[in-house]
Each structure stands twice: as structure tokens, then as C-alpha cells.
Design a protein around this motif. Structure first.
Motif, PDB file in Angstrom:
ATOM      1  N   VAL A   1       0.854  -1.183   0.000  1.00  0.00           N
ATOM      2  CA  VAL A   1       0.000   0.000   0.000  1.00  0.00           C
ATOM      3  C   VAL A   1       0.889   1.233   0.000  1.00  0.00           C
ATOM      4  O   VAL A   1       1.787   1.344   0.826  1.00  0.00           O
ATOM      5  CB  VAL A   1      -0.912   0.009   1.254  1.00  0.00           C
TER       6      VAL A   1
ATOM      7  N   VAL B   1       2.309   4.708   0.901  1.00  0.00           N
ATOM      8  CA  VAL B   1       2.216   5.496   2.116  1.00  0.00           C
ATOM      9  C   VAL B   1       2.189   6.961   1.732  1.00  0.00           C
ATOM     10  O   VAL B   1       3.083   7.442   1.034  1.00  0.00           O
ATOM     11  CB  VAL B   1       3.410   5.202   3.053  1.00  0.00           C
ATOM     12  N   ALA B   2       1.156   7.682   2.165  1.00  0.00           N
ATOM     13  CA  ALA B   2       1.024   9.085   1.814  1.00  0.00           C
ATOM     14  C   ALA B   2       2.001   9.944   2.604  1.00  0.00           C
ATOM     15  O   ALA B   2       2.638  10.813   2.048  1.00  0.00           O
ATOM     16  CB  ALA B   2      -0.405   9.536   2.046  1.00  0.00           C
TER      17      ALA B   2
ATOM     18  N   GLN C   1       5.065   9.588   5.705  1.00  0.00           N
ATOM     19  CA  GLN C   1       5.847   8.658   6.505  1.00  0.00           C
ATOM     20  C   GLN C   1       6.996   9.410   7.148  1.00  0.00           C
ATOM     21  O   GLN C   1       7.602  10.282   6.531  1.00  0.00           O
ATOM     22  CB  GLN C   1       6.392   7.541   5.623  1.00  0.00           C
TER      23      GLN C   1
ATOM     24  N   ARG D   1       3.228   6.343  10.008  1.00  0.00           N
ATOM     25  CA  ARG D   1       2.650   6.278   8.671  1.00  0.00           C
ATOM     26  C   ARG D   1       1.226   6.832   8.736  1.00  0.00           C
ATOM     27  O   ARG D   1       0.446   6.429   9.597  1.00  0.00           O
ATOM     28  CB  ARG D   1       2.625   4.835   8.162  1.00  0.00           C
ATOM     29  N   TRP D   2       0.898   7.723   7.813  1.00  0.00           N
ATOM     30  CA  TRP D   2      -0.416   8.360   7.798  1.00  0.00           C
ATOM     31  C   TRP D   2      -0.979   8.256   6.392  1.00  0.00           C
ATOM     32  O   TRP D   2      -0.371   8.724   5.436  1.00  0.00           O
ATOM     33  CB  TRP D   2      -0.268   9.811   8.236  1.00  0.00           C
ATOM     34  N   THR D   3      -2.157   7.621   6.256  1.00  0.00           N
ATOM     35  CA  THR D   3      -2.750   7.387   4.934  1.00  0.00           C
ATOM     36  C   THR D   3      -3.932   8.305   4.632  1.00  0.00           C
ATOM     37  O   THR D   3      -4.449   8.260   3.526  1.00  0.00           O
ATOM     38  CB  THR D   3      -3.252   5.935   4.821  1.00  0.00           C
TER      39      THR D   3
ATOM     40  N   SER E   1      -2.048   0.847  15.414  1.00  0.00           N
ATOM     41  CA  SER E   1      -2.707   1.786  14.508  1.00  0.00           C
ATOM     42  C   SER E   1      -3.909   2.422  15.190  1.00  0.00           C
ATOM     43  O   SER E   1      -4.455   1.884  16.158  1.00  0.00           O
ATOM     44  CB  SER E   1      -3.129   1.093  13.209  1.00  0.00           C
TER      45      SER E   1
ATOM     46  N   VAL F   1      -4.356  14.361   2.776  1.00  0.00           N
ATOM     47  CA  VAL F   1      -3.006  13.920   3.088  1.00  0.00           C
ATOM     48  C   VAL F   1      -2.034  14.796   2.324  1.00  0.00           C
ATOM     49  O   VAL F   1      -2.232  15.072   1.143  1.00  0.00           O
ATOM     50  CB  VAL F   1      -2.813  12.437   2.703  1.00  0.00           C
TER      51      VAL F   1
ATOM     52  N   GLN G   1       6.307   8.833  -2.381  1.00  0.00           N
ATOM     53  CA  GLN G   1       5.548   7.593  -2.251  1.00  0.00           C
ATOM     54  C   GLN G   1       6.440   6.404  -1.949  1.00  0.00           C
ATOM     55  O   GLN G   1       5.967   5.331  -1.646  1.00  0.00           O
ATOM     56  CB  GLN G   1       4.759   7.326  -3.538  1.00  0.00           C
TER      57      GLN G   1
END
Length: 170
Positions: free
Chosen positions: A3, A5-6, A8, A69-71, A123, A132, A137
Motif C-alpha cells: 500500500v 504510504v502518503a 511517513q 505512517r499516515w494514509t 494503529s 493527506v 511515495q
């Protein structure tokens, strides 16, 4: 499944009691920058526990990697170290700390053995999806710990050099 990561942030440090408040301040700054002010206390408290576990339970090399990590919908954090011993939940009382406190401060958590040691992650869901910040990426290599030179190793003429001021981005 990979996936993207937007957002990090990743830092590699030698875990010690003195480092825990420094890591807390760094993570809080990133969370605030990402607009996640409501998550600063629970995320930083859970990471404090995990880094504290490295300090208290890892023998030998106490190097660890702390990662956020923030999505846009989920916020994840992890602490990995080079000890292969997987932790166990010894009590269900969050007041005693440890993994029970991490469990109370998160929506999900877990441990995973790695080739180098282990990673403990947790999480948190964010109720409303948020914008975001655009960024790379591809995961970036961890930032190495900064260790200033001892003053006696810096030539005296260096003290006459201009002073560099660093300001935090809000």
C-alpha cells in the motif's frame, strides 16, 4: 500487498531514557504538521511505552527504528529493534504500562518477527478521512542518529563562523 504510504516519518536511534522525551517531541511535531493534533497524546504515549521496552528489555544493541505512517484514514506507528524475543502481554491493566497500555491507546496492535529482530506496531483510525500532504511515495531510508562532535575536536577558529539557526515548520 504493498500500500503506498502518503506520509511517513522514520528515525533510527539508540534507545535510552534520555531519548524518550526527544522522540516524543519529534513525533508530536510531525503529527501536528499532518493535522493530527488529537492523536499526539495517545500516539506519543504508546511509542514511549515501546521505546521504554527497548530500554528495559533489550540486551546489548538498543538501536531501534521508530516509524509513523499516515494514509488519510489510518495512522500507524511502529518500533523495531534487533532483539528476537517477542514480547508478551503480561497483564490487562493499562495502569501497569507495557503492551496493555499500547492496546488501550490504539485500535489495533501486534508484533512480528523480522530477519533482524522484531517490530511492534499499532494503529489508530481517524473518524473522518482527511487530506493527506503530498510527499514521496517511496519509503525513505531511516535518518541516522545525530551525534555532535566533542568541543575539543573542533578547531578554535570554527567558533568564529556564522551561526546557523534552524526553525521548526508549523
Amino acid at each position: 500487498m504493498n500500500v503506498p504510504v502518503a506520509c511517513q516519518y522514520r528515525i533510527e536511534v539508540s534507545a535510552s531514557p534520555e531519548r524518550i522525551p526527544q522522540i516524543r517531541r519529534i513525533l508530536a511535531a510531525h503529527l501536528k504538521y499532518w493535522g493530527l493534533d488529537a492523536h499526539v497524546m495517545p500516539v506519543c504515549s504508546a511509542v514511549d511505552e515501546l521505546v521504554g521496552n527497548v530500554v528495559d528489555h533489550v540486551e546489548g544493541d538498543k538501536t531501534c527504528v521508530v516509524e509513523l505512517r499516515w494514509t488519510g484514514r489510518h495512522l500507524g506507528a511502529s518500533v523495531s529493534d534487533r532483539d528476537r524475543t517477542l514480547p508478551r502481554l503480561h497483564t490487562s491493566s493499562p495502569s501497569r504500562g507495557g503492551l496493555s497500555r499500547v492496546a488501550r491507546l490504539s485500535d489495533s496492535w501486534g508484533t512480528c518477527a523480522t530477519e533482524e529482530g522484531k517490530v511492534i506496531w499499532f494503529s489508530r483510525r481517524v473518524k473522518e478521512p482527511q487530506r493527506v500532504l503530498s510527499g514521496p511515495q517511496v519509503p525513505q531510508p531511516p535518518v541516522r542518529e545525530f551525534k555532535p562532535l566533542p568541543l575539543e575536536s573542533v578547531p578554535a577558529e570554527r567558533f568564529d563562523a556564522p551561526v546557523l539557526h534552524v526553525h521548526a515548520v508549523r
